[in-house]
Design an enzyme around this catalytic site. Structure first.
Site, PDB file in Angstrom:
ATOM      1  NE  ARG A 163     -11.432  -8.996   3.912  1.00  0.00           N
ATOM      2  CZ  ARG A 163     -11.087  -8.593   2.746  1.00  0.00           C
ATOM      3  NH1 ARG A 163     -11.441  -9.508   1.810  1.00  0.00           N
ATOM      4  NH2 ARG A 163     -10.587  -7.509   2.423  1.00  0.00           N
ATOM      5  CE  LYS A 199       1.538   0.064  -7.568  1.00  0.00           C
ATOM      6  NZ  LYS A 199       0.571  -0.189  -8.597  1.00  0.00           N
ATOM      7  N   GLY A 228      -5.367  -3.240   3.892  1.00  0.00           N
ATOM      8  CA  GLY A 228      -5.101  -4.752   4.316  1.00  0.00           C
ATOM      9  C   GLY A 228      -3.953  -4.715   5.067  1.00  0.00           C
ATOM     10  N   GLY A 269      -9.490  -1.522  -1.149  1.00  0.00           N
ATOM     11  CA  GLY A 269      -9.847  -0.589  -1.840  1.00  0.00           C
ATOM     12  C   GLY A 269     -11.184   0.185  -1.844  1.00  0.00           C
TER      13      GLY A 269
HETATM   14  P1  ADP Z   1      -2.533  -1.386   2.611  1.00  0.00           P
HETATM   15  O1  ADP Z   1      -2.698  -2.761   2.403  1.00  0.00           O
HETATM   16  O2  ADP Z   1      -2.411  -1.012   4.321  1.00  0.00           O
HETATM   17  O3  ADP Z   1      -3.644  -0.290   2.058  1.00  0.00           O
HETATM   18  P2  ADP Z   1      -0.463  -0.751   0.492  1.00  0.00           P
HETATM   19  O4  ADP Z   1      -1.134  -1.978   0.096  1.00  0.00           O
HETATM   20  O5  ADP Z   1      -0.695   0.411   0.126  1.00  0.00           O
HETATM   21  O6  ADP Z   1      -1.115  -0.821   2.091  1.00  0.00           O
HETATM   22  O7  ADP Z   1       0.943  -1.214   0.847  1.00  0.00           O
HETATM   23  C1  ADP Z   1       1.488  -2.182   1.482  1.00  0.00           C
HETATM   24  C2  ADP Z   1       3.044  -2.580   0.781  1.00  0.00           C
HETATM   25  O8  ADP Z   1       3.652  -1.436   0.777  1.00  0.00           O
HETATM   26  C3  ADP Z   1       3.562  -3.560   1.788  1.00  0.00           C
HETATM   27  O9  ADP Z   1       3.799  -4.757   0.745  1.00  0.00           O
HETATM   28  C4  ADP Z   1       4.934  -2.817   1.934  1.00  0.00           C
HETATM   29  O10 ADP Z   1       5.938  -3.729   1.859  1.00  0.00           O
HETATM   30  C5  ADP Z   1       5.241  -1.863   1.165  1.00  0.00           C
HETATM   31  N1  ADP Z   1       6.131  -0.569   1.411  1.00  0.00           N
HETATM   32  C6  ADP Z   1       6.093  -0.038   2.565  1.00  0.00           C
HETATM   33  N2  ADP Z   1       7.273   0.659   2.476  1.00  0.00           N
HETATM   34  C7  ADP Z   1       7.991   0.428   1.276  1.00  0.00           C
HETATM   35  C8  ADP Z   1       9.114   0.998   0.975  1.00  0.00           C
HETATM   36  N3  ADP Z   1      10.029   1.912   1.675  1.00  0.00           N
HETATM   37  N4  ADP Z   1       9.742   0.304  -0.252  1.00  0.00           N
HETATM   38  C9  ADP Z   1       8.981  -0.562  -1.016  1.00  0.00           C
HETATM   39  N5  ADP Z   1       7.578  -1.053  -0.561  1.00  0.00           N
HETATM   40  C10 ADP Z   1       7.232  -0.480   0.609  1.00  0.00           C
HETATM   41 MG    MG Z   2      -2.683  -3.707   0.201  1.00  0.00          MG
END
Ligand code: ADP
Ligand code: MG
Length: 398
Positions: free
Chosen positions: A38, A199, A352, A375
């Site tokens: 960053r 989610k 992230g 976000g």
């Molecule tokens: P990003 O930060 O790339 O936007 P998110 O914050 O949406 O991604 O999601 C990341 C999280 O999703 C990670 O902590 C990961 O452990 C969780 N995750 C991915 N697949 C699964 C799963 N099958 N069950 C539970 N958690 C999951």
């Molecule tokens: Mg995230």
């Protein structure tokens, strides 16, 4: 982008107040900066200003001090790292507003850089106080927003300073907005989006908005369970958002109407518990036992996703395919990451955790762009206006 940037305004000799996002991960034990990407991402703007003999005043937040001074969240280590990267001394002020800071600012010479102390030591930052924004504005002649990652928040230093100073975009913010706008407005087809992460609820807005722009949607990660449930698969003890099953069904229907192919995993890695020592196996999605949960996508799914991605000319990826923090459930995410350098066309990564995986594998330079805003990029791709962008001057208005 129809907003003015730092290139559209005379900065030479001016006091330029730059909002950056130096909210870097810090090791809680040692206080060391774990990842400085960053900081590096803002170099184009900072170097642009130094080269033009501006007096550069940087403002940022770090962590969640919630309106109090927290010693562990001081910006001193950040200033040290920035000094190393720039090869020039960057001072840190004792605070971010007030007479003492104003005095330090007055001593700055052309090309000097000063980092002010953590904005969130003042609760007025997050409440968006106009008075606090005005106190910050007193320090500069021009305001530059280069904190894309915080621009979805109507905080004082993001959305308020433009009331008092000419406000323009920094070069990182411009790059982020232009790259993400192109994705929505002029993607080269076939355009495939890959979504994962924990989610569905976080990503509904983005999924809806991107649906009629993509040719193909690949869904993995934790959120796949909610989609599988909406297609009447039993997903055992997988994390599902009960109130999102209907939303997932609607999204499947919307994809069908808009002609986007929405592809879910066909096989998955399942386990009892999301722990590093847990046993695991690969099963078809219609054979998930009631006492197991999905931890990653399986090899047949990886292969299928690979085929789709190979034929794409634009790829956007947000969210890991499995619980990538645990090595044995990281294979799906890593396999997709390793594929990125082989793809033809534009590859954009957002989020992230996703960005961390790509960086950790040393693949940062082989993708077109990694968004620095989790976000903020979700909101932008969901079609929402970002307060930190709205607050900037439109092109041709200075
Ligand atoms: P990003 O930060 O790339 O936007 P998110 O914050 O949406 O991604 O999601 C990341 C999280 O999703 C990670 O902590 C990961 O452990 C969780 N995750 C991915 N697949 C699964 C799963 N099958 N069950 C539970 N958690 C999951
Ligand atoms: Mg995230």
């Amino acid at each position: 982008m129809n907003k003015m940037t730092v290139r559209d305004i005379e900065v030479t000799g001016k006091k330029v107040l730059v909002r950056v996002d130096f909210n870097v991960p810090v090791d809680p034990e040692t206080g060391a900066i774990v990842d400085d990407s960053r900081i590096r991402a803002t170099l184009p703007t900072i170097e642009y200003l130094i080269e033009r003999n501006a007096r550069v005043i940087l403002i940022s937040h770090l962590g969640r001090p919630r309106g109090k001074v927290v010693d562990e969240l001081r910006l001193t280590p950040v200033a040290q790292r920035l000094s190393q990267i720039l090869g020039q001394q960057v001072g840190v002020a004792v605070n971010c507003i007030g007479p003492e800071v104003e005095k330090s600012v007055e001593t700055l010479k052309a090309g000097d850089v000063l980092l002010l102390e953590n904005l969130r030591f003042h609760s007025d930052e997050e409440t968006g106080s106009a008075e606090f924004a005005r106190s910050l504005a007193r320090l500069g002649d021009i305001f530059v927003n280069d904190a894309f990652g915080t621009s979805h928040r109507a905080h004082a230093s993001i959305a308020g300073i433009g009331q008092y100073l000419p406000a323009v975009a920094g070069l990182l913010l411009e790059k982020e907005i232009n790259t993400l706008s192109d994705l929505l407005e002029h993607p080269v087809h076939p355009f495939t989006s890959v979504f994962g992460g924990a989610k569905v609820s976080d990503k509904v807005g983005m999924l809806k908005n991107i649906m009629d722009k993509v040719d193909c949607l690949l869904i993995g990660g934790g959120m796949a369970a909610t989609f599988l449930k909406a297609r009447s698969c039993e997903v055992g003890t997988s994390l599902i958002e009960a109130d999102c099953v209907d939303t997932a069904a609607e999204l499947i229907e919307e994809a069908r109407r808009s002609g986007a192919r929405l592809i879910l995993p066909e096989d998955v890695v399942i386990t009892d518990e999301l722990k590093s020592e847990s046993e695991w196996e690969v099963v078809s999605v219609d054979a998930i036992p009631p006492d197991k949960k999905i931890a990653d996508i399986g090899p047949a799914t990886i292969e299928n996703f690979r085929r789709e991605l190979k034929d794409s000319r634009t790829v956007f990826w947000n969210g890991p395919m499995g619980v990538e923090e645990i090595p044995q459930f990281a294979a799906g995410t890593q396999a997709l990451a390793m594929l990125l350098p082989e793809l033809n066309g534009t590859t954009i990564v957002g989020g992230g955790s996703t960005a961390e995986v790509v960086d950790a594998l040393g693949l940062g330079d082989s993708v077109t762009f990694i968004s620095t805003g989790g976000g903020a990029s979700l909101k932008f791709l969901g079609g929402e206006e970002l307060p930190g962008v709205v607050a900037l001057r439109d092109k041709g208005t200075l």
